[in-house]
Design a protein around this motif. Structure first.
Motif, mmCIF file in Angstrom:
data_model
loop_
_atom_site.group_PDB
_atom_site.id
_atom_site.type_symbol
_atom_site.label_atom_id
_atom_site.label_comp_id
_atom_site.label_asym_id
_atom_site.label_seq_id
_atom_site.Cartn_x
_atom_site.Cartn_y
_atom_site.Cartn_z
ATOM 1 N N HIS A 130 0.916 -1.007 -0.066
ATOM 2 C CA HIS A 130 0.127 0.249 0.077
ATOM 3 C C HIS A 130 0.995 1.290 -0.015
ATOM 4 N N SER A 131 2.032 1.281 0.732
ATOM 5 C CA SER A 131 2.773 2.284 0.580
ATOM 6 C C SER A 131 3.567 2.606 -0.967
ATOM 7 N N THR A 132 3.469 1.707 -1.533
ATOM 8 C CA THR A 132 4.070 1.776 -2.945
ATOM 9 C C THR A 132 2.794 2.540 -3.851
ATOM 10 N N THR A 133 1.662 1.939 -3.472
ATOM 11 C CA THR A 133 0.338 2.699 -4.253
ATOM 12 C C THR A 133 0.347 4.074 -3.876
ATOM 13 N N ILE A 134 0.531 4.272 -2.594
ATOM 14 C CA ILE A 134 0.739 5.961 -2.127
ATOM 15 C C ILE A 134 1.678 6.695 -2.902
ATOM 16 N N ALA A 135 2.911 5.907 -2.970
ATOM 17 C CA ALA A 135 4.121 6.592 -3.512
ATOM 18 C C ALA A 135 3.898 6.889 -5.074
ATOM 19 N N ASN A 136 3.283 5.860 -5.643
ATOM 20 C CA ASN A 136 3.066 5.867 -7.210
ATOM 21 C C ASN A 136 2.113 6.789 -7.543
ATOM 22 N N ARG A 137 1.084 6.799 -6.583
ATOM 23 C CA ARG A 137 -0.032 8.049 -6.817
ATOM 24 C C ARG A 137 0.575 9.410 -6.664
ATOM 25 N N ILE A 138 1.402 9.415 -5.731
ATOM 26 C CA ILE A 138 2.029 11.146 -5.480
ATOM 27 C C ILE A 138 3.140 11.377 -6.853
ATOM 28 N N SER A 139 3.756 10.340 -7.370
ATOM 29 C CA SER A 139 4.346 10.685 -8.425
ATOM 30 C C SER A 139 3.581 10.913 -9.569
ATOM 31 N N GLU A 140 2.717 9.875 -9.678
ATOM 32 C CA GLU A 140 1.547 9.997 -11.051
ATOM 33 C C GLU A 140 1.121 11.659 -10.948
ATOM 34 N N ARG A 141 0.555 11.915 -9.783
ATOM 35 C CA ARG A 141 -0.080 13.380 -9.901
ATOM 36 C C ARG A 141 1.008 14.422 -9.884
ATOM 37 N N LEU A 142 2.356 14.330 -9.703
ATOM 38 C CA LEU A 142 3.369 15.201 -9.931
ATOM 39 C C LEU A 142 3.627 15.380 -11.386
ATOM 40 N N LEU A 143 3.548 14.138 -11.954
ATOM 41 C CA LEU A 143 3.853 14.035 -13.333
ATOM 42 C C LEU A 143 2.751 14.925 -14.060
ATOM 43 N N GLN A 144 1.453 14.643 -13.475
ATOM 44 C CA GLN A 144 0.339 15.241 -14.376
ATOM 45 C C GLN A 144 0.611 16.662 -14.036
ATOM 46 N N GLU A 145 1.086 17.234 -13.043
ATOM 47 C CA GLU A 145 1.185 18.465 -12.926
ATOM 48 C C GLU A 145 2.389 19.251 -13.457
ATOM 49 N N HIS A 146 3.369 18.321 -13.702
ATOM 50 C CA HIS A 146 4.712 18.658 -14.301
ATOM 51 C C HIS A 146 5.361 17.726 -15.534
ATOM 52 N N PRO A 147 4.402 17.714 -16.716
ATOM 53 C CA PRO A 147 4.814 16.703 -17.362
ATOM 54 C C PRO A 147 6.290 16.582 -17.942
ATOM 55 N N ALA A 148 6.918 17.613 -17.666
ATOM 56 C CA ALA A 148 8.482 17.503 -18.251
ATOM 57 C C ALA A 148 9.219 16.868 -17.099
ATOM 58 N N ALA A 149 8.507 16.504 -15.992
ATOM 59 C CA ALA A 149 9.376 16.140 -14.844
ATOM 60 C C ALA A 149 9.865 14.570 -15.079
ATOM 61 N N GLN A 150 11.098 14.129 -14.892
ATOM 62 C CA GLN A 150 11.509 12.972 -14.911
ATOM 63 C C GLN A 150 11.541 11.902 -13.607
#
Ligand code: FMN
Length: 201
Positions: A16-36
């Protein structure tokens, strides 16, 4: 912008912690599409245990290290380099027995190096990881947020500050082992935390 995501669970599947971490990164990438995004899953690629050999290697001046000590120190330094290159650190943190996973603790120990990620000055410790922010996602079976039993929030606030990261936000998925309804509420609360955190990004 570079994101380094550390999955701290002992579990490679269903964490579940990986689910949460994945979700955080997914949302970051949505807001910053150029992010790596770079992901280090400690259940799949565990870092080395921080044992006596590690301490001896890292506490010996670089020019005096044996070949074996150089090799051990290089392992920690490679982990540090990945952290130094990141602008945003995303941590997936499970709660195990009121603490964190041994996998995540080993990663923290490997990257907490005097004169590299922190140093002591006449005024006290100084963190050397500058201009970074962190988003910490917690997964917990029970409910601890805002109580004394939440050992994790002060621990991460203190450790991240110690290495120089003071811009820190927390996302809590709690009650995950308290039945389906509580679990769903826990994930919904985490989503709310994430929205609040990203609004300040
Ligand atoms: C060995 C172990 C110890 C745990 N200890 C606690 C605990 O002290 N408090 C708690 O709320 N949940 C505890 N849990 C439940 C976990 O926090 C929960 O399963 C969470 O999802 C773990 O993160 P993960 O799914 O990413 O591994 C424990 C789970 C395991 C496997």
């Amino acid at each position: 912008m570079k994101i380094l995501q550390i999955n701290g669970s002992a579990r490679s599947e269903g964490a579940h912690s990986t689910t949460i971490a994945n979700r955080i990164s997914e949302r970051l990438l949505q807001e910053h599409p150029a992010a790596q995004l770079e992901v280090l899953d400690l259940s799949v690629n565990p870092v080395r245990v921080f044992d006596e050999a590690a301490i001896q290697a890292l506490f010996t001046p670089a020019e005096a290290r044996t070949a074996q000590q150089q090799e051990r120190a290089a392992h920690s330094m490679a982990l540090v380099a990945r952290l130094q290159q990141a602008d945003v650190l995303v941590l997936g943190v499970p709660m195990y027995n009121f603490g964190i996973s041994s996998q995540l603790k080993d990663w923290i120990d490997n990257v907490s190096l005097n004169q590299v990620t922190f140093r002591y000055t006449a005024n006290g410790p100084e963190g050397l990881l500058k201009n970074k922010r962190a988003l910490v996602g917690f997964a917990r079976g029970g409910l601890y947020r805002g109580t004394e039993a939440d050992t994790q929030t002060p621990y991460f606030r203190a450790w991240l500050k110690f290495v120089g990261i003071e811009d820190v936000q927390f996302v809590y998925a709690e009650g995950l082992n308290m039945g389906e309804e509580a679990s769903q509420a826990g994930f919904a609360a985490a989503e709310q935390d994430l929205a609040t955190a990203l609004a300040q990004f």
